[in-house]
Scaffold this motif. Sequence first.
Motif, PDB file in Angstrom:
ATOM      1  N   ALA A 106       1.032  -1.264  -0.045  1.00 37.10           N
ATOM      2  CA  ALA A 106      -0.367   0.356   0.297  1.00 37.10           C
ATOM      3  C   ALA A 106       0.506   1.385   0.006  1.00 37.10           C
ATOM      4  O   ALA A 106       0.376   2.233  -0.767  1.00 37.10           O
ATOM      5  N   SER A 107       2.022   1.082   0.752  1.00 36.35           N
ATOM      6  CA  SER A 107       3.122   2.188   0.798  1.00 36.35           C
ATOM      7  C   SER A 107       3.909   2.611  -0.182  1.00 36.35           C
ATOM      8  O   SER A 107       4.299   3.790  -0.292  1.00 36.35           O
ATOM      9  N   ALA A 108       4.616   1.588  -1.163  1.00 34.37           N
ATOM     10  CA  ALA A 108       4.946   1.806  -1.606  1.00 34.37           C
ATOM     11  C   ALA A 108       5.006   0.720  -2.758  1.00 34.37           C
ATOM     12  O   ALA A 108       5.939  -0.782  -2.921  1.00 34.37           O
ATOM     13  N   PRO A 109       4.380   1.323  -3.807  1.00 34.04           N
ATOM     14  CA  PRO A 109       3.731  -0.809  -4.354  1.00 34.04           C
ATOM     15  C   PRO A 109       4.662  -0.887  -6.035  1.00 34.04           C
ATOM     16  O   PRO A 109       4.669  -1.327  -6.190  1.00 34.04           O
ATOM     17  N   GLN A 110       5.872   0.752  -5.861  1.00 34.97           N
ATOM     18  CA  GLN A 110       6.822   0.759  -6.844  1.00 34.97           C
ATOM     19  C   GLN A 110       7.810  -0.816  -6.748  1.00 34.97           C
ATOM     20  O   GLN A 110       8.436  -1.265  -7.479  1.00 34.97           O
ATOM     21  N   THR A 184       2.686  -5.852  20.207  1.00 39.95           N
ATOM     22  CA  THR A 184       2.038  -4.770  20.482  1.00 39.95           C
ATOM     23  C   THR A 184       1.210  -4.221  18.971  1.00 39.95           C
ATOM     24  O   THR A 184       0.396  -3.759  18.938  1.00 39.95           O
ATOM     25  N   ALA A 185       2.750  -4.066  18.365  1.00 41.26           N
ATOM     26  CA  ALA A 185       2.092  -3.449  17.189  1.00 41.26           C
ATOM     27  C   ALA A 185       0.916  -4.468  16.073  1.00 41.26           C
ATOM     28  O   ALA A 185       0.348  -3.881  15.777  1.00 41.26           O
ATOM     29  N   PHE A 186       1.677  -5.718  16.289  1.00 36.41           N
ATOM     30  CA  PHE A 186       0.566  -6.089  15.993  1.00 36.41           C
ATOM     31  C   PHE A 186      -0.955  -5.855  16.330  1.00 36.41           C
ATOM     32  O   PHE A 186      -1.893  -6.594  15.359  1.00 36.41           O
ATOM     33  N   ALA A 187      -0.768  -5.989  17.877  1.00 29.88           N
ATOM     34  CA  ALA A 187      -2.202  -6.252  18.072  1.00 29.88           C
ATOM     35  C   ALA A 187      -3.190  -4.699  17.870  1.00 29.88           C
ATOM     36  O   ALA A 187      -4.136  -4.707  18.372  1.00 29.88           O
ATOM     37  N   HIS A 188      -2.050  -4.364  17.819  1.00 33.05           N
ATOM     38  CA  HIS A 188      -2.445  -3.006  17.394  1.00 33.05           C
ATOM     39  C   HIS A 188      -3.199  -2.676  16.238  1.00 33.05           C
ATOM     40  O   HIS A 188      -3.055  -1.094  15.928  1.00 33.05           O
ATOM     41  N   GLY A 189      -2.409  -3.261  14.990  1.00 31.41           N
ATOM     42  CA  GLY A 189      -1.873  -2.798  13.485  1.00 31.41           C
ATOM     43  C   GLY A 189      -2.745  -3.416  12.702  1.00 31.41           C
ATOM     44  O   GLY A 189      -2.904  -3.109  11.434  1.00 31.41           O
ATOM     45  N   ASP A 190      -4.228  -4.367  13.353  1.00 26.63           N
ATOM     46  CA  ASP A 190      -5.266  -5.131  12.162  1.00 26.63           C
ATOM     47  C   ASP A 190      -5.597  -3.876  11.302  1.00 26.63           C
ATOM     48  O   ASP A 190      -6.182  -4.208  10.123  1.00 26.63           O
ATOM     49  N   ASP A 191      -6.003  -2.882  11.196  1.00 24.67           N
ATOM     50  CA  ASP A 191      -6.687  -2.229  11.209  1.00 24.67           C
ATOM     51  C   ASP A 191      -5.913  -0.535  10.693  1.00 24.67           C
ATOM     52  O   ASP A 191      -6.302   0.309   9.148  1.00 24.67           O
ATOM     53  N   THR A 192      -4.041  -1.333  10.671  1.00 30.04           N
ATOM     54  CA  THR A 192      -3.305   0.420  10.271  1.00 30.04           C
ATOM     55  C   THR A 192      -3.838   0.618   8.501  1.00 30.04           C
ATOM     56  O   THR A 192      -4.143   1.529   7.990  1.00 30.04           O
ATOM     57  N   TYR A 193      -3.648  -0.457   7.320  1.00 31.09           N
ATOM     58  CA  TYR A 193      -4.210  -0.754   6.646  1.00 31.09           C
ATOM     59  C   TYR A 193      -4.352  -1.348   5.383  1.00 31.09           C
ATOM     60  O   TYR A 193      -5.429  -1.433   4.507  1.00 31.09           O
ATOM     61  N   ASP A 195      -8.012  -0.698   5.289  1.00 29.41           N
ATOM     62  CA  ASP A 195      -8.844  -0.347   4.455  1.00 29.41           C
ATOM     63  C   ASP A 195      -8.007   0.150   2.740  1.00 29.41           C
ATOM     64  O   ASP A 195      -8.165   1.360   2.200  1.00 29.41           O
ATOM     65  N   SER A 196      -7.106  -0.305   2.491  1.00 32.29           N
ATOM     66  CA  SER A 196      -5.835  -0.284   1.607  1.00 32.29           C
ATOM     67  C   SER A 196      -5.728  -0.690   0.546  1.00 32.29           C
ATOM     68  O   SER A 196      -5.281  -0.580  -0.601  1.00 32.29           O
ATOM     69  N   TRP A 197      -6.110  -1.852   0.445  1.00 28.28           N
ATOM     70  CA  TRP A 197      -6.465  -2.929   0.278  1.00 28.28           C
ATOM     71  C   TRP A 197      -7.526  -3.149  -0.854  1.00 28.28           C
ATOM     72  O   TRP A 197      -6.648  -3.518  -2.306  1.00 28.28           O
ATOM     73  N   SER A 198      -7.457  -1.778  -1.700  1.00 31.22           N
ATOM     74  CA  SER A 198      -9.083  -1.390  -3.138  1.00 31.22           C
ATOM     75  C   SER A 198      -7.302  -1.061  -3.467  1.00 31.22           C
ATOM     76  O   SER A 198      -7.590  -1.231  -4.717  1.00 31.22           O
ATOM     77  N   SER A 199      -6.358  -0.299  -3.085  1.00 29.80           N
ATOM     78  CA  SER A 199      -5.274   0.539  -3.631  1.00 29.80           C
ATOM     79  C   SER A 199      -4.405  -0.661  -4.280  1.00 29.80           C
ATOM     80  O   SER A 199      -3.617  -0.503  -4.552  1.00 29.80           O
ATOM     81  N   ILE A 200      -3.993  -2.168  -4.083  1.00 27.69           N
ATOM     82  CA  ILE A 200      -3.395  -3.052  -4.891  1.00 27.69           C
ATOM     83  C   ILE A 200      -3.277  -3.744  -5.505  1.00 27.69           C
ATOM     84  O   ILE A 200      -4.799  -4.603  -5.744  1.00 27.69           O
ATOM     85  N   HIS A 201      -2.232  -3.301  -7.006  1.00 26.09           N
ATOM     86  CA  HIS A 201      -3.173  -3.638  -7.693  1.00 26.09           C
ATOM     87  C   HIS A 201      -2.283  -5.008  -8.301  1.00 26.09           C
ATOM     88  O   HIS A 201      -2.268  -5.515  -9.793  1.00 26.09           O
TER      89      HIS A 201
END
Length: 262
Positions: A106-110, A184-193, A195-201
């Motif tokens: 999502a962040s660096a598709p290139q 901790t990052a895993f526990a709180h990170g499931d929502d972070t990206y 909503d970005s799945w539609s931008s993954i081509h």
Amino acid sequence: MISKTLQLSNHRVHYLEVGQGEPLILIHGVGMQASAWYPQIEYFSKHYHVIALDMPGHGQSSCLPEQATLQDFVNWTIDVIQALGLGAVNLAGHSMGSLITAGVAASAPQLVKRIAVLNGVYKRTSEAKQAVQARAAELRQGVIDIQAPLQRWFGNTESDQSACEKVKTWLSEVNLQGYATAYTAFAHGDDTYADSWSSIHCPALVLTGEQDLNSTAEMTYRMAEQAEKGQAVVIPDERHMVNLTAPNLVNQAMQNWLHTPA
């Protein structure tokens, strides 16, 4: 297989490297290490340039700061891919590694040709959030329960118990600070990206085990249906460590994914 170290700013990155061909980078889950991909390393190194990373605070890679978020782990991975100088790569992640993989796409598709998300999580229920965040809090207090995840992840079959012994060893060797930070990052990170799945081509394999109660089949289908080239694979009768307990089926699914035109 060669054990290598990369120095990034003040971070030491350790990884295993073997094979030639298109680059395939593998990112393990919380509490594991690069070797947790051993069936895939052996299989794909015959035709691909395989690099299995030790996630920050795991194996021989140095830790990120204790307050690190999922985005920090994603940025670390982006820096590693750029430092390796391989161009666009095939990127596969398991569990937390799958959250990182989706974040990189999502962040660096290139930087990615294809992504594979194994046993990933997507918008946990409130009950699931509370449970995983409670485990993270316990880890931050220095309480580590190795048996609990083993009971969630493995059944009683011979293949499960063989893999279980390896995973038990890796969990017993993990750096507690690195484990707590990542969890901790895993526990709180499931929502972070999420909503970005539609931008993954790029081609996106989303795979889980039918009996994985935390990385559910429903989550897998929801992620795959949002990606432009998403494909969901749910392996019957398998749990969270499906890449170890059903390696032939996982390798075949990943092989099909790698043959998908990018």
